[in-house]
Design a protein around this motif. Structure first.
Motif, mmCIF file in Angstrom:
data_model
loop_
_atom_site.group_PDB
_atom_site.id
_atom_site.type_symbol
_atom_site.label_atom_id
_atom_site.label_comp_id
_atom_site.label_asym_id
_atom_site.label_seq_id
_atom_site.Cartn_x
_atom_site.Cartn_y
_atom_site.Cartn_z
ATOM 1 N N THR A 113 0.814 -1.211 0.000
ATOM 2 C CA THR A 113 0.000 0.000 0.000
ATOM 3 C C THR A 113 0.855 1.272 0.000
ATOM 4 O OG1 THR A 113 -0.110 -0.163 2.404
ATOM 5 C CG2 THR A 113 -1.952 -1.067 1.142
ATOM 6 N N GLN A 114 2.165 1.110 0.152
ATOM 7 C CA GLN A 114 3.021 2.309 0.129
ATOM 8 C C GLN A 114 3.379 2.632 -1.315
ATOM 9 O OE1 GLN A 114 5.799 0.850 3.313
ATOM 10 N NE2 GLN A 114 5.614 2.956 3.966
ATOM 11 N N LYS A 169 3.841 5.298 -2.955
ATOM 12 C CA LYS A 169 4.741 6.385 -3.346
ATOM 13 C C LYS A 169 6.199 5.971 -3.380
ATOM 14 C CE LYS A 169 3.435 9.450 -0.260
ATOM 15 N NZ LYS A 169 3.309 10.747 0.430
ATOM 16 N N LEU A 170 6.506 4.814 -2.818
ATOM 17 C CA LEU A 170 7.899 4.404 -2.734
ATOM 18 C C LEU A 170 8.465 4.114 -4.120
ATOM 19 C CD1 LEU A 170 7.843 1.997 0.301
ATOM 20 C CD2 LEU A 170 8.458 4.397 0.267
ATOM 21 N N GLN A 171 9.730 4.509 -4.322
ATOM 22 C CA GLN A 171 10.399 4.201 -5.582
ATOM 23 C C GLN A 171 10.679 2.713 -5.663
ATOM 24 O OE1 GLN A 171 13.880 6.636 -5.156
ATOM 25 N NE2 GLN A 171 13.119 8.182 -6.559
ATOM 26 N N ASP A 224 12.713 5.563 -11.454
ATOM 27 C CA ASP A 224 11.732 6.644 -11.452
ATOM 28 C C ASP A 224 10.307 6.104 -11.415
ATOM 29 O OD1 ASP A 224 14.196 7.798 -13.399
ATOM 30 O OD2 ASP A 224 13.416 9.173 -11.881
ATOM 31 N N LYS A 269 -1.119 -2.633 8.300
ATOM 32 C CA LYS A 269 -1.084 -1.220 7.917
ATOM 33 C C LYS A 269 0.128 -0.983 7.012
ATOM 34 C CE LYS A 269 -4.505 0.208 10.737
ATOM 35 N NZ LYS A 269 -5.806 0.646 10.231
ATOM 36 N N GLN A 270 1.017 -0.089 7.445
ATOM 37 C CA GLN A 270 2.172 0.263 6.616
ATOM 38 C C GLN A 270 3.429 -0.501 7.013
ATOM 39 O OE1 GLN A 270 1.835 2.994 4.129
ATOM 40 N NE2 GLN A 270 -0.249 2.385 4.608
ATOM 41 N N THR A 278 9.135 1.223 5.801
ATOM 42 C CA THR A 278 9.835 2.033 4.815
ATOM 43 C C THR A 278 9.117 3.363 4.692
ATOM 44 O OG1 THR A 278 10.450 0.030 3.595
ATOM 45 C CG2 THR A 278 10.737 2.125 2.459
ATOM 46 N N ALA A 279 9.825 4.434 4.971
ATOM 47 C CA ALA A 279 9.217 5.769 4.927
ATOM 48 C C ALA A 279 9.052 6.228 3.474
ATOM 49 C CB ALA A 279 10.093 6.748 5.705
ATOM 50 N N SER A 280 8.321 7.305 3.310
ATOM 51 C CA SER A 280 8.052 7.793 1.950
ATOM 52 C C SER A 280 9.315 8.253 1.250
ATOM 53 C CB SER A 280 7.035 8.936 1.994
ATOM 54 O OG SER A 280 7.510 9.962 2.845
ATOM 55 N N ASN A 281 10.363 8.566 2.018
ATOM 56 C CA ASN A 281 11.629 8.946 1.386
ATOM 57 C C ASN A 281 12.538 7.729 1.198
ATOM 58 O OD1 ASN A 281 12.393 8.388 3.973
ATOM 59 N ND2 ASN A 281 13.434 10.334 4.356
ATOM 60 N N ASN A 282 11.958 6.537 1.306
ATOM 61 C CA ASN A 282 12.672 5.271 1.095
ATOM 62 C C ASN A 282 13.669 4.927 2.191
ATOM 63 O OD1 ASN A 282 11.299 4.399 -1.110
ATOM 64 N ND2 ASN A 282 12.972 4.611 -2.555
ATOM 65 N N ARG A 284 20.151 7.939 -5.809
ATOM 66 C CA ARG A 284 19.540 6.846 -6.567
ATOM 67 C C ARG A 284 20.310 5.543 -6.415
ATOM 68 N NH1 ARG A 284 14.889 8.015 -9.696
ATOM 69 N NH2 ARG A 284 14.386 10.152 -9.133
#
Lengths: 262, 449
Positions: free
Chosen positions: A124-125, A127-129, A134, B316-317, B354-358, B396
């Protein structure tokens, strides 16, 4: 003094507008959704196996090249996918397995050679790359047309092919990392040949484009694609080296066994 | 040394050469080979004593081969050429070639079967051993390497049956292979260079020096010979319950980690001195005038039975996973260093996020409970441990920053390992890190080809 005919004429016009404009508008909506559904349900084989080259290009022009294999199989309305990274060495042997579930979140596993076992990951995450490309996990998943409201914006040529241009806005905002997508769909193949992704602030943030579209085994295939992150000035190129459809890929390919077997 | 070097060259050439040189029907054989050169240089950041290794070097050339004879028949053949060097005023080094995994596997639709030297991974926790008891580990470098890197392959027969809703794995190990634990000598041996330190010191009498120098730790004669009666076996049943992946385990095996067992009653005093090496303890031991038999301790690997289970799901997450193991008659040292056995339960639970900033976070909690408890040497009835891992890629994936930590709450000991790793485009990696326990800084290079 107003003639009687003029009043009647105005009323008739209003009546006609009230009757037909919604119908015309509904026809345009229906066409847009039908276009998206046609694209979603187009023939892409019962199963497929790709070998791809993935090139990550940073804003300085530096390139990192990866080779991967993708296997996919239809199970009625659902799809199972296995991605295997073959090179370079720091990612070799990493595998990703995804099962779509009806009415529920996807079940996903990641096999990391360093752990020598597979691990459940959160699907469900969105947005993760995906492995520093990209593409996000949301970009990797199929998106059912029912999740968006679609409208046909126009028709125009892209790369010499006539396309429907459809704007799609999520029905539930929290269901997507994007506020809207604008997609160019080839009129002949219904393949999405370009998509512009707009972030939550409405700004154009990413662009996906197909640079080579060919028929392989009578199935339209995007042989070369590009995903650009316009903010980060980074892009991911995918070049299909080999593709095979309808090979009768066994169910065991999409199992934890396949993730963990050497 | 020269013969060993020549052997290394010959075997390396075999592993790295083209398959076509060795087979006239090479076209029918799928041969995937790869190699990796790895090297770490360690530097002690703070001198704690004159007998610790000020510098150490660990270099390895790993050669891996996967040969497919047919669609369902595969052979895995791996070997390491390894060089280790420890410097503490003198130099201890070792150079060898080691056969690692070597097994033949048959892969069919509903089952697979493999025989040979192989590594097995059970359980769901990272870097924690609860149900993951099958493969012995090398503790020559203690925990400077992760669990999977420490594992040693062993001879076994493995059978897997794949049904629609479950998988059954059965293993049979004909011989017993212990984990490699060094007791005296370089690197991370348990008692370090205690014997050398006593021998070099002017503070001890000749009798005391002789008492310490004659201490021996040896394998039991029984287990050092490969015997079928020491064979081991286990099963794993893996299935899915709703959205939870679960596995159930049973394993009958010899304890991979040795317990030191005395040959005579005076041997307990020898153990007491080794684990608490004080002048007073040495005086007590020396006063006993121990014989060679008194001074010989044996590595005992008791046979154990383990039952356990693990689970993994998503909430959940977060990814949530855990494992539980129940060990019957686990050996321990009592407070007087005599030998005893207790049933023991171990349980662990881990959460991934894992956070939104990976950025990735992994937190695990492990509890050990010793049943029917009596005072033991260095083991509490309930002991708790936390492990933490934080990683984040930058640019990256070109740069990886990570920090791993382990805190044993019950014993107030901890390890912290921050690391920065740069990954070049051709796969070459260079890493710089530090282990805070014993204050070691290291530089690592890794080159695949």
């Amino acid at each position: 003094m107003r003639l009687p005919g003029q009043k009647i004429s105005a009323a008739v016009i209003c009546f006609l507008l009230l009757c037909f404009v919604p119908k015309l508008w509904a026809e345009a909506l229906l066409d847009a959704k039908a276009i998206m559904e046609h694209s979603y349900n187009r023939d892409d084989g019962k199963d497929c196996a790709f070998t791809l080259e993935m090139v990550l290009v940073d804003k300085a022009g530096g390139k990192r090249v990866r080779e991967l294999a993708i296997y996919s199989k239809d199970y009625d309305e659902l799809i199972k996918t296995l991605i295997v990274f073959k090179s370079p060495a720091d990612i070799e042997g990493t595998k990703f397995l995804s099962w779509e579930n009806k009415g529920a979140d996807d079940t996903q596993y990641l096999f990391l050679p360093a752990l020598n076992r597979s691990r459940r990951i959160v699907s469900t995450q969105k947005k993760l790359q995906f492995v520093n490309t990209d593409f996000t996990y949301e970009d990797m998943q199929r998106r059912c047309p029912d999740k968006d409201t679609h409208s046909l914006v126009k028709e125009e040529a892209y790369n010499g092919r006539m396309c429907y241009v459809v704007e799609s806005i999520p029905v539930e905002k929290e269901n997507s990392q994007y506020s809207k997508r604008v997609s160019w769909l080839d009129r002949e193949s219904f393949v999405v040949v370009m998509t512009e992704f707009f972030n939550k602030k409405g700004k154009l943030s990413k662009r996906f484009s197909v640079e080579a579209l060919e028929k392989r085994q009578d199935i339209w295939t995007s042989m070369r694609t590009r995903m650009q992150d316009l903010d980060a000035k980074h892009e991911t190129l995918l070049n299909i080296i080999e593709v095979k459809y309808n090979q009768g890929i066994g169910d065991e390919v999409f199992s934890q066994r396949m993730l963990e077997e050497r | 040394m020269k013969q060993k070097f020549l052997r290394v060259i010959m075997v390396s050439l075999f592993f790295l050469s083209d398959a076509a040189l060795f087979s006239s029907s090479a076209q029918a054989i799928m041969w995937e080979k790869k190699a990796e050169f790895f090297s770490r240089a360690y530097q002690e950041a703070e001198e704690d004593n004159a007998y610790e290794d000020a510098q150490a070097y660990d270099s390895r050339l790993r050669m891996e081969n996967k040969v497919g004879f047919a669609e369902d028949l595969v052979m895995i053949l791996n070997a390491d050429v390894r060089y280790e060097n420890f410097q503490w005023g003198r130099t201890d080094d070792d150079f060898d070639i080691v056969l690692r995994e070597a097994f033949l596997g048959v892969r069919k639709e509903n089952y697979s079967f493999s025989v040979g030297r192989q590594i097995v991974t059970w359980g769901k926790l990272d870097n924690v051993v609860i149900v993951d008891q099958v493969s012995p580990q090398s503790y020559r470098w203690f925990v400077l390497y992760d669990k999977e890197e420490r594992k040693e392959p062993e001879l076994m027969v493995k059978y897997n049956y794949y049904a629609d809703t479950f998988e059954l794995e059965a293993i049979y190990l004909p011989f017993f292979e212990p984990s490699q634990v060094s007791y005296f000598g370089p690197g991370w041996s348990t008692f370090g260079r205690l014997q050398q330190a006593v021998a070099d010191s002017t503070a001890y009498t000749a009798s005391q020096k002789n008492t310490v120098s004659q201490i021996r730790i040896e394998e039991t004669e029984d287990l050092s010979n490969k015997r079928i009666k020491d064979s081991e076996g286990g099963i794993r049943l893996r299935t899915k319950m709703s959205d939870v992946d679960v596995s159930f385990y049973y394993f009958n095996f010899h304890n991979r980690m040795p317990t030191l067992q005395e040959a005579t009653a005076n041997g307990n005093v020898v153990k007491a001195f080794l684990f608490v090496p004080t002048d007073a303890m040495l005086a007590t031991l020396d006063a006993l005038n121990p014989t060679a038999e008194d001074s010989t301790l044996y590595k005992k690997h008791d046979r154990l039975n383990m039952v356990g289970f693990d689970f993994e799901t998503v909430v959940k997450q977060c990814g949530v996973r855990g494992e539980v193991g129940l060990f019957f008659d686990m050996p321990y040292l009592q407070s007087d260093f005599a030998y005893t056995r207790k049933n023991t339960a171990m349980a662990g639970i881990g959460i991934d996020y894992t956070a939104s900033n990976n950025a990735y976070m992994n937190l695990q909690f492990v509890e050990t409970i010793i049943m029917d408890y009596e005072p033991l040497f260095s083991q509490e009835q309930y002991s708790h441990e936390i492990t933490l891992e934080l990683t984040k890629h930058f640019f990256r994936g070109k740069v990886l920053c990570s920090i791993e930590g382990d805190y044993r709450i019950s014993y107030s000991d901890w390890m912290l390992n921050p690391e920065i790793r740069y990954i070049f485009n051709n796969g070459f990696e260079a890493a710089f890190g530090r282990f805070a326990e014993r204050d070691i800084v290291y530089l690592e290079c890794k080159l695949p080809f």
